[in-house]
Design a protein around this motif. Structure first.
Motif, mmCIF file in Angstrom:
data_model
loop_
_atom_site.group_PDB
_atom_site.id
_atom_site.type_symbol
_atom_site.label_atom_id
_atom_site.label_comp_id
_atom_site.label_asym_id
_atom_site.label_seq_id
_atom_site.Cartn_x
_atom_site.Cartn_y
_atom_site.Cartn_z
ATOM 1 N N ARG A 1 36.987 31.852 41.919
ATOM 2 C CA ARG A 1 36.040 30.934 42.557
ATOM 3 C C ARG A 1 36.763 30.225 43.694
ATOM 4 O O ARG A 1 37.864 29.702 43.494
ATOM 5 N N VAL B 1 32.202 25.737 33.312
ATOM 6 C CA VAL B 1 31.994 25.477 34.736
ATOM 7 C C VAL B 1 32.778 24.240 35.152
ATOM 8 O O VAL B 1 33.397 24.197 36.208
ATOM 9 N N GLN C 1 40.302 28.983 42.150
ATOM 10 C CA GLN C 1 40.397 28.934 40.697
ATOM 11 C C GLN C 1 40.219 30.329 40.130
ATOM 12 O O GLN C 1 39.256 31.020 40.470
ATOM 13 N N THR D 1 32.062 33.141 44.610
ATOM 14 C CA THR D 1 32.573 33.682 43.350
ATOM 15 C C THR D 1 32.706 35.190 43.477
ATOM 16 O O THR D 1 31.811 35.862 43.994
ATOM 17 N N GLN D 2 33.839 35.739 43.003
ATOM 18 C CA GLN D 2 34.095 37.171 43.130
ATOM 19 C C GLN D 2 34.763 37.681 41.858
ATOM 20 O O GLN D 2 35.640 37.025 41.288
ATOM 21 N N ASN E 1 31.067 27.580 48.701
ATOM 22 C CA ASN E 1 31.670 28.157 47.506
ATOM 23 C C ASN E 1 31.367 29.642 47.446
ATOM 24 O O ASN E 1 30.363 30.115 47.980
ATOM 25 N N TRP F 1 36.339 27.422 46.977
ATOM 26 C CA TRP F 1 35.584 26.381 47.675
ATOM 27 C C TRP F 1 36.308 26.046 48.982
ATOM 28 O O TRP F 1 37.529 26.180 49.078
ATOM 29 N N GLU G 1 37.819 36.557 37.271
ATOM 30 C CA GLU G 1 36.784 36.018 38.155
ATOM 31 C C GLU G 1 37.406 34.894 38.977
ATOM 32 O O GLU G 1 37.986 33.963 38.429
#
Length: 681
Positions: free
Chosen positions: A172, A227, A130, A188-189, A186, A174, A170
């Motif tokens: 995400r 979120v 995402q 996040t970067q 998961n 999973w 950003e």
């Protein structure tokens, strides 16, 4: 749209490490895996549906670690897109069950049982990606030969090339297996952003600085990043650079993000969320948060962004004393923004409030029931507790603690541990005076009884007084069982509002909305049968609240004698009740024990099947006085008192009617709702 190389170089810097990013040629995705493993990428994306966690049937492959790397997917020598390469590390989890005959007898098991232990392991690994506004899920099939299957050991990794993402966004990621045996991984970067988008502060204001050429046309959007669920757009404008956009500091919240893109076909969009750690944004978030009461028992927290919080009920007494949390007997409940929560209340009270804490600090407190029930009352909250032998004790809640008392009053909440009671202050007896007043009252009662028993006419008067008290008590507490068809959530909230309004009258209202725990434990048919029998044995009344769904269900029963399974929800007592209600109507037992009702503008009384019109059917709220008169025992209230109660119920019901017939965002016609109101146009 591919990004020219000089823009990528501006965003990524001139580090030799960055400039040596691997280049992938062509638009096709690909996958490769560690030596010894075999892997395959499905040709198309799949739906992102993780599903529930299932027990592993034996050893399975499970993702243990996610690793990302930035690469370039180039369409031409100098036109490349930034791409995220994902590596999923896998390990063998679980174990084979020992053969039953080998465990019992210690002998060798059937040789056929050993075959699965020598087989290879296969897994379907899902990667979910995402990056606003893009969301993708791909499926990787992985096979591990038997020689590499060692319990608890890593077997290697599978690499996916690649997910395209915009500069500054950003991402995400999973990963989980299908079926899912463990919780998903998961990651996040934050990708690097273009240098021509800057955020600066100037006192109470925030400046968005866009250093682009004068001829450059671009779009600018502000949105709340969520979120769960899609982003919520806040502001959008097409501009020509350079530009400085000024934001007021009161508009900042942690999830406020900025998106910029050139006004060209298929252009790459740059996203940044610069206020996540801004203290002002976190303060503004709590200032914007609101608690909304939906029904007597249900409420939700409305806020722009997700936040960690927990909530509990508290009791606020007049005079400015702090609201005392009711923990115990209740407990703190975790709160999710925009998710409906419920407290086990039997009735509301204006002194009951909700406290919301975050990191053990009080952030929000609202007395949700005060709007519908009026200002704070000079009442005392009594707590009843039950011991292991069902012995009960009562105490009054005070700032210094709980003072033991030998009395009780109107109940608010109940479960297996005890109950909360609201008692008017003028009836509250403090601990130090309890024994003195009790002795005086007992002495006065005994003396009066002795004097009265000496006279024959006094005995007759006592008998008449006893009968009058019994009839008055029955009238003041007549039972009413409310049955309805759960057409939709909005109608359920309307039913809850009606039941809550009727509770303010001398009625004991039973409705499945307030008994979901018992309904699930007993089953709908058993629950309704017990409630109907108890209501009718006590001289109460059963209210059939008709709606389009209820009429359709009744017609179906009258035609076929049975209802289609699964047509309604698992808690629909109306559907379960028809098997007991119909015999009462068919055998002529319904008049005097049943009444019908429907809401104006939702259903005309003529639409109710003729069999059910053998009892009075009232439209609400236009016939509220007649409806309330039918619910009361004979001689329960005078006409003036009945009209006053009808107006009270109408006022309590009005907000729910407005919400149901005029949802937020649609203009209301401005008509009044009351006992004498018509349809209006």
């Amino acid at each position: 749209m591919p990004v020219p190389w000089f823009l990528l170089s501006l965003a990524l810097g001139r580090s030799p490490v960055v400039l040596s990013l691997e280049r992938l040629v062509g638009p096709q995705d690909a996958t490769h895996c560690s030596p010894g493993l075999s892997c395959h990428l499905w040709d198309s994306d799949i739906l992102c549906l993780p599903g529930d966690i299932m027990p592993a049937p034996g050893p399975v492959l499970a993702p243990t670690h996610l690793q990302t790397e930035l690469v370039l997917r180039c369409h031409k020598e100098t036109d490349c897109d930034l791409c995220v390469r994902v590596a999923v590390h896998l390990a063998v989890h679980g174990h084979w069950e020992e053969p039953e005959d080998e465990e019992k007898f210690g002998g060798a098991a059937d040789p056929g049982v050993e075959e699965p232990r020598n087989a290879s392991l296969q897994a379907q690994v899902v990667l979910s990606f995402q990056a606003y506004p893009t969301a993708r899920c791909v499926l990787l099939e992985v096979q591990v030969p038997a020689a590499l299957v060692q319990f608890g050991q890593s077997v290697g990794s599978v690499v996916y090339d690649c997910f395209e993402a915009a500069l500054g966004s950003e991402v995400r990621i999973w990963s989980y297996t299908q079926p899912r045996y463990e919780k998903e991984l998961n990651l996040t970067q934050q990708l690097p952003a273009l240098p021509w988008l800057n955020v600066s502060a100037d006192g109470d204001n925030v400046h968005l600085v866009l250093n682009v050429s004068e001829e450059q046309h671009f779009g600018l959007s502000l949105y709340w990043n969520q979120v769960q669920g899609p982003p919520k757009p806040r502001w959008h404008k097409n501009l020509t650079g350079p530009q400085i956009i000024t934001l007021n500091h009161t508009d900042l919240v942690p999830c406020l993000c900025i998106q910029v893109w050139p006004l060209e076909p298929d252009s790459v969009r740059t996203n940044i969320c610069p206020f996540r750690e801004d203290p002002r944004a976190h303060r503004n978030l709590w200032r914007a948060a609101r608690l909304r009461l939906l029904t007597l028992q249900s409420w939700l927290l409305d806020a722009p962004c997700s936040l960690p919080a927990e909530a509990a009920l508290c009791w606020r007494a007049p005079g400015g004393d702090p609201c005392q949390p009711l923990v115990p007997p209740l407990s703190w409940e975790n709160v999710t923004v925009d998710k409906v929560l419920e407290f086990p209340l039997l009735k509301g009270h204006p002194n009951l409030c909700v406290q919301v804490n975050s990191w053990e600090k009080l952030q929000l407190q609202e007395c949700l029931w005060a709007d519908s029930l009026g200002p704070l009352k000079d009442d005392v909250l009594l707590l009843e507790t039950r011991g292991p032998q069902d012995n009960r004790s009562l105490c009054a809640l005070e700032p210094s603690g709980c003072t033991s008392l030998p009395s009780k009053a109107s109940t608010l909440w109940d479960d297996d541990l005890g109950a909360l009671w609201a008692c008017p202050m003028d009836k509250y007896i403090h601990k130090r005076w309890a024994l003195v007043w009790l002795a005086c009252l007992l002495f006065a009662a005994a003396l009066s009884l002795i004097l009265l028993l000496k006279k024959d006419h006094a005995k007759g008067w006592l008998r008449l007084l006893k009968q009058d008290v019994r009839s008055g008590a029955a009238a003041r507490s007549r039972a009413a069982l409310l049955l309805y068809s759960a057409d939709d959530s909005g109608f359920e909230r309307l039913v809850g509002a009606l039941a809550s309004a009727l509770c303010q009258l001398p009625l004991r209202v039973a409705v499945d909305l307030w008994s979901r725990r018992e309904l699930s434990a007993q089953g709908p048919v058993a629950w309704f049968h017990a409630q109907r029998r108890q209501t009718l044995q006590e001289g109460g009344v059963v209210v059939l609240l008709f709606s389009p769904g209820a009429v359709a269900l009744c017609s179906e029963w009258l035609q076929d004698g049975v209802s289609a399974p699964g047509a309604h929800g698992p808690h629909d007592a109306f559907r379960a009740s028809l098997s007991c209600v119909l015999p009462d109507f068919l055998q002529g037992r319904a008049p005097g024990s049943y009444v019908g009702a429907c809401f104006d503008r939702l259903l005309h009384p003529d639409a109710v099947p003729a069999l059910f019109r053998t009892v009075p059917v009232f439209t609400l709220p236009s016939q509220l006085p007649d409806f309330l008169g039918a619910l009361q025992q004979p001689r329960a209230a005078r006409s003036g008192r009945l009209q006053e109660r009808a107006e009270q119920v109408s006022r309590a019901l009005q907000p729910a009617l407005d919400s149901y017939f005029h949802p937020p965002g649609t203009p209301a016609p401005g008509r009044g709702v009351g006992p004498g109101a018509g349809d209006g146009t």
